[in-house]
Scaffold this active site. Structure first.
Site, PDB file in Angstrom:
ATOM      1  N   HIS B  83       0.858  -1.382  -0.202  1.00 25.86           N
ATOM      2  CA  HIS B  83       0.057  -0.040   0.112  1.00 25.86           C
ATOM      3  C   HIS B  83       0.785   1.236   0.200  1.00 25.86           C
ATOM      4  CE1 HIS B  83      -3.259   2.425   0.724  1.00 25.86           C
ATOM      5  NE2 HIS B  83      -2.757   3.259   1.453  1.00 25.86           N
ATOM      6  N   ASP B 162     -14.610   2.573   8.269  1.00 25.49           N
ATOM      7  CA  ASP B 162     -13.651   3.541   7.971  1.00 25.49           C
ATOM      8  C   ASP B 162     -14.273   4.500   6.844  1.00 25.49           C
ATOM      9  OD1 ASP B 162     -10.987   4.690   7.222  1.00 25.49           O
ATOM     10  OD2 ASP B 162     -11.660   3.776   5.077  1.00 25.49           O
ATOM     11  N   ARG B 169     -14.342  12.796   8.825  1.00 24.48           N
ATOM     12  CA  ARG B 169     -13.335  13.515   8.720  1.00 24.48           C
ATOM     13  C   ARG B 169     -13.052  14.484   7.713  1.00 24.48           C
ATOM     14  NH1 ARG B 169      -9.308   8.848   8.520  1.00 24.48           N
ATOM     15  NH2 ARG B 169      -7.697  10.705   8.642  1.00 24.48           N
ATOM     16  N   SER B 184      -7.337   4.268   9.404  1.00 20.23           N
ATOM     17  CA  SER B 184      -7.844   4.053   8.157  1.00 20.23           C
ATOM     18  C   SER B 184      -7.368   3.215   7.186  1.00 20.23           C
ATOM     19  CB  SER B 184      -7.877   5.488   7.646  1.00 20.23           C
ATOM     20  OG  SER B 184      -8.648   5.675   6.543  1.00 20.23           O
ATOM     21  N   LYS B 188      -8.552  -1.260   6.433  1.00 15.81           N
ATOM     22  CA  LYS B 188      -8.791  -1.738   5.109  1.00 15.81           C
ATOM     23  C   LYS B 188      -7.800  -2.770   4.678  1.00 15.81           C
ATOM     24  CE  LYS B 188      -8.813   2.262   3.696  1.00 15.81           C
ATOM     25  NZ  LYS B 188      -9.112   3.912   2.851  1.00 15.81           N
TER      26      LYS B 188
END
Lengths: 443, 443
Positions: B83, B162, B169, B184, B188
Site C-alpha cells: 500500500h 472507515d 473527517r 484508516s 482496510k
C-alpha cells in the site's frame, strides 16, 4: 458550507475566529448549511483550544442574533435581570424579582428548569397552583409592563442557536467550557433586551463550577461579554458548598421565599438576595451606592411591598395569589419525618451536592430532562452550619410521598452532614464581586 | 448510547480509551446508536489529544471488525499486499502486483481513487479498456486464486466504519491525524486477510505527509498496528518531492508501467518498485534476504514473466490484454505539445505537488470526489532531475483534450520546474526502512 471545514480547522489549530466567522457558522447552522456533526467538531475544538474574550463576545452576538431580541423600549423603567448559575436551594429569584420590581425596576426574567442535583426557578414557580410559566412573548411583555416583573421559561423565539448548540454539547462532552457556558447564558439574557444584569455565579460542591478559580473565570468572561455588548453586568461569586436557605424542594422553597418576603428568611438566603437586588438597583441607576441600594431593599422588605408584589405577579400569571397567606393551597407531601443527629456537637458541614441528590431521590429533582418531579417533596433543615446539635435532635425534616427511595435519601443525608465537637468559623456567603467596581448606572 | 458521551469525555480529558471502548464506539456508530455528531466530536478530541500505539491498534481492530474480513485460507501462497500513501506519478502497484504474483505471492490489492494532486491506482486501471475494478468479493477471490493477483476498488463489505469515519473527517477538519490515518489505512488492508504488508510512505511536497518526521511517524504507527495484529509489516519512506517516473496521467502511466515491465522503466520508478516487491518476497517468506529478494525481482522482470502476468491479470478482470503490445488501444489525447525550457542549465527540481495540480488542470485528476477525469490526458517528462537542459529544448510534453485550462497547466509547470547552472547532487528515492530489521517471513 465548504467554509465550515476551514473554520473548524482554524480553531483546531489554535487560531482566532472572527466576528464574521461566528456569524457564518451560527447562521449556517440555523439554516441547515452547517451540519450538526460539523458544529460538534467545532465545539470540541473550542472546548480544547478555548476562545478569547473577543471571540466569546462575537459567538454570543451570533447566538443572540439567531432569534428575536426583545424590544422593551416602551417600558420606561430600567430593565434589569438577575441570573444564577444554579445550585441547591437556590431560590433567590422569587425574592429578588418582586423586591426589584417593587423598587422601580422592570425585571424580564426568563429561567430554566432544574437538572440533576440543582433545582430550577421554573419548577418552583410551577408548584404554585395556576401559575403559568409558558406565557407567549407578547403576554410576557404585557405582564412585565403591568407588574414590573414576569417570570417564564425559555422560548423558541430567543437565541434558538443556544438550544441547538446545548443539545449537541450535552451529548458530545462539550458542556464544561467557560467560553461556551458564558456564551450560552449571555446570549439568552441579552436577548431579553435588558439594560443591565446581576449575575450570581455559584461556587462549591452544589454548584456547576466547583472551584473558586473556575467560578471567577466564568464571572469574568460573562462580565466581559456584557461590556462588549454595552450592557452593564456585575457578578457576585457566592458560596454553594451548603444549600442556600433551609428548604430544598419546590413548594417547600416557595414557602421559604414567602417567609423571607415576610421578614423571616434565613440569614444567608437573605444576604444573597439583598446583595443581588442592591446590585440591580445600582446597575439600573435607581441608587448610586451599594449602601443606599441595600437600604432600599430593606425598606421594601420591611414595608411588605415585596410580598405584595409577589402576590401581584402570581395573580398576573394566572396563579393563586392567596398562597402567600395560606400555604395549604400549595402541594403538600403526605408524609413527614425527622432526620435526627446520632451525635452531639456542632453542625460542621451540609454538603450541597449530596443534599441535592437526596432531594432528587425523594422526587424533588430531575435525573433526566424528561423525568417528572413531585412539587411537594423535599427537605427542610432545622439547623444550619455552626448550630449546636444534641444526639437525637432533628437536623432536618424529610417530606415524602413515594417511600421507595427514602432509604437512599437518608443515606445521602447521613453522608452530607458532618458534626464536629467544636464550632467552626462561619464561611462568608458572598465571596467576590466581578468586576469589583460596580459599573455606573443609567445617568 | 449515553456511554458515548462518557467516552468522548475521557478522550477529551487526555485519557486512554480501552479496546472495549473502541468496540462500543465503532459498533454503536455502525448500528446508529452513536450519532455522527458524537463521532465527529470524538474525532476532534482524538485529533487534538492523540491516541497511543495500543489505542490506535484497538481502534483499527474495531474498524476492521465493522465489516467482512476476507478468508484467504484456501489460497496456499503467502498473501502479501503493498500500500502506498499516494503521490504524483505513483504507479508502482501496476508493476509490483504482477511481479510479486509471478514470483509466488498472492496479492489481494484493494485500492483507492485519486483526489486533488495525487493519482489513484483505480483511475489508472480504469483507463484500460474493459478492465473491471468493481468485481464483487467472490469474483475478486476467484481472480486472485487463478492469477495470484487481483486489483479492485474499495467495497462496502470491508471496514465500512472507515468510510463512515472518513466522510465525517473530510468535513470536520480531522483528516490530518497520524493515528486516524494509520487506523484508516490499516483497517482496510488488514480486512484483506493478508499475512504481510509492504508500505510505501511517501514524503515531500507531492505526498500527503510533507515532512520526514510526519512520514516516519505514520510509518512507525502503521508498523505497530501490524505488529499488534500479528501481521508482518515493513514500511519504506520514499521521496515524493518530485513525481515518480516520467508520466503523470492515467493511461500515460499505464504505458509507463508496461514499459517498465518490458525493462525500459525510469530508474527511480524501477528502484522503488523493486525494493517494495523485494520487501514483499521477504515478508512472505519466499526469500530470506533482501539481496535474494531483489534478484528474484530482477529475474522475473528480465524473463518477461512480469509483463505476461500483467496481461493475465488484465484478461482475468475483463480488460483488453493486447494493450501491453498495442498502446493505441488505450485512450489517447487529441493534442500534444512540448513544454520547452526558457534557459540552459540542469534540471534542479520538479516540484511534485505543483505538477500534480498541472495534471489536474488538464483533467487527469479530481478536484472533488465527484469530478470526472479524462483518462487520456497528462504530462510526460522527457528530462529528469539532474539532466542537462538547453534553452528551447522540451522538458516535458502536455497531452490534452480540453484547452480551457491549458494556460494554467503551463503556468503551474513553469512554477514547478527549476533550472540551475550547476548539477545538484542526486537525491536518494528510498529514504528509510521502518522497522529497520525486516520481520522474519513465514517459516
Amino acid at each position: 458550507m465548504m467554509r465550515a471545514t476551514e473554520l473548524i480547522r482554524k480553531k483546531r489549530d489554535g487560531g482566532e475566529l472572527s466576528r464574521e466567522d461566528f456569524a457564518q457558522l451560527i447562521g449556517g447552522l440555523m439554516r441547515g448549511e452547517v451540519a450538526d456533526y460539523q458544529a460538534s467538531a467545532l465545539l470540541m475544538a473550542i472546548f480544547l483550544r478555548g476562545l478569547n474574550e473577543r471571540e466569546t463576545a462575537d459567538l454570543t452576538e451570533a447566538m443572540l442574533r439567531s432569534g428575536r431580541v426583545l424590544d422593551l423600549s416602551n417600558i420606561r423603567l430600567p430593565k434589569v435581570d438577575k441570573h444564577s448559575t444554579g445550585g441547591v436551594g437556590d431560590k433567590t429569584s422569587l425574592i429578588i424579582a418582586p423586591i426589584a420590581a417593587a423598587g422601580g425596576l422592570a425585571v424580564p426574567m426568563i429561567s430554566g428548569r432544574g437538572l440533576g442535583h440543582t433545582g430550577g426557578t421554573l419548577d418552583k414557580l410551577d408548584s404554585i397552583p395556576g401559575f403559568n410559566t409558558r406565557l407567549g412573548i407578547d403576554e410576557f411583555l404585557r405582564v412585565l409592563a403591568r407588574t414590573g416583573a414576569a417570570l417564564i421559561g425559555q422560548t423558541d423565539d430567543l437565541a434558538p442557536a443556544d438550544r441547538t448548540l446545548y443539545a449537541l454539547r450535552d451529548v458530545t462532552a462539550t458542556v464544561e467550557s467557560i467560553p461556551l457556558i458564558s456564551a450560552s447564558i449571555m446570549s439568552k439574557k441579552l436577548a431579553e433586551g435588558i439594560d443591565a444584569l446581576a449575575l450570581d455565579v455559584k461556587t462549591g460542591s452544589g454548584a456547576f463550577m466547583k472551584t473558586r478559580e473556575q467560578s471567577r473565570a466564568l464571572a469574568e468572561r460573562m462580565a466581559s461579554i456584557g461590556a462588549a455588548h454595552h450592557t452593564r453586568v456585575q457578578a457576585l461569586v457566592t458560596d454553594m458548598s451548603q444549600p442556600l436557605g433551609a428548604a430544598v424542594g419546590n413548594a417547600l422553597e416557595v414557602i421559604e421565599c414567602i417567609e423571607t418576603l415576610k421578614g423571616r428568611g434565613p440569614a444567608r438566603l437573605l444576604e444573597v438576595s439583598r446583595e443581588l437586588t442592591a446590585v440591580m438597583f445600582l446597575l439600573g441607576g435607581i441608587e448610586s451606592s451599594m449602601g443606599e441600594a441595600q437600604r432600599r431593599f430593606d425598606r421594601i422588605l420591611a414595608s411588605g411591598n415585596g410580598l405584595e408584589k409577589f402576590a401581584e405577579i402570581i395573580e398576573a400569571q394566572g396563579g393563586k395569589a392567596r398562597i402567600v397567606d395560606d400555604y395549604s393551597l400549595l402541594p403538600a407531601a403526605r408524609h413527614q419525618e425527622p432526620f435526627v443527629s446520632r451525635q452531639s456537637g456542632f453542625i460542621a458541614g451540609i454538603e450541597a451536592q449530596t443534599v441535592g441528590f437526596a432531594a432528587m431521590a425523594l422526587g424533588a429533582g430531575r435525573e433526566r430532562l424528561d423525568s417528572v418531579i413531585d412539587p411537594a417533596v423535599g427537605i427542610v433543615f432545622r439547623k444550619a452550619v455552626g448550630d449546636p446539635i444534641a444526639a437525637g435532635e432533628p437536623i432536618c425534616a424529610l417530606f415524602w410521598n413515594d417511600g421507595s427511595k427514602l432509604e437512599s435519601a437518608r443515606a445521602l443525608l447521613e453522608q452530607a452532614i458532618t458534626i464536629a465537637p467544636e464550632r467552626a468559623a462561619p464561611l462568608p456567603v458572598i465571596l467576590e464581586r466581578i468586576p469589583n467596581d460596580v459599573p455606573g448606572g443609567i445617568s
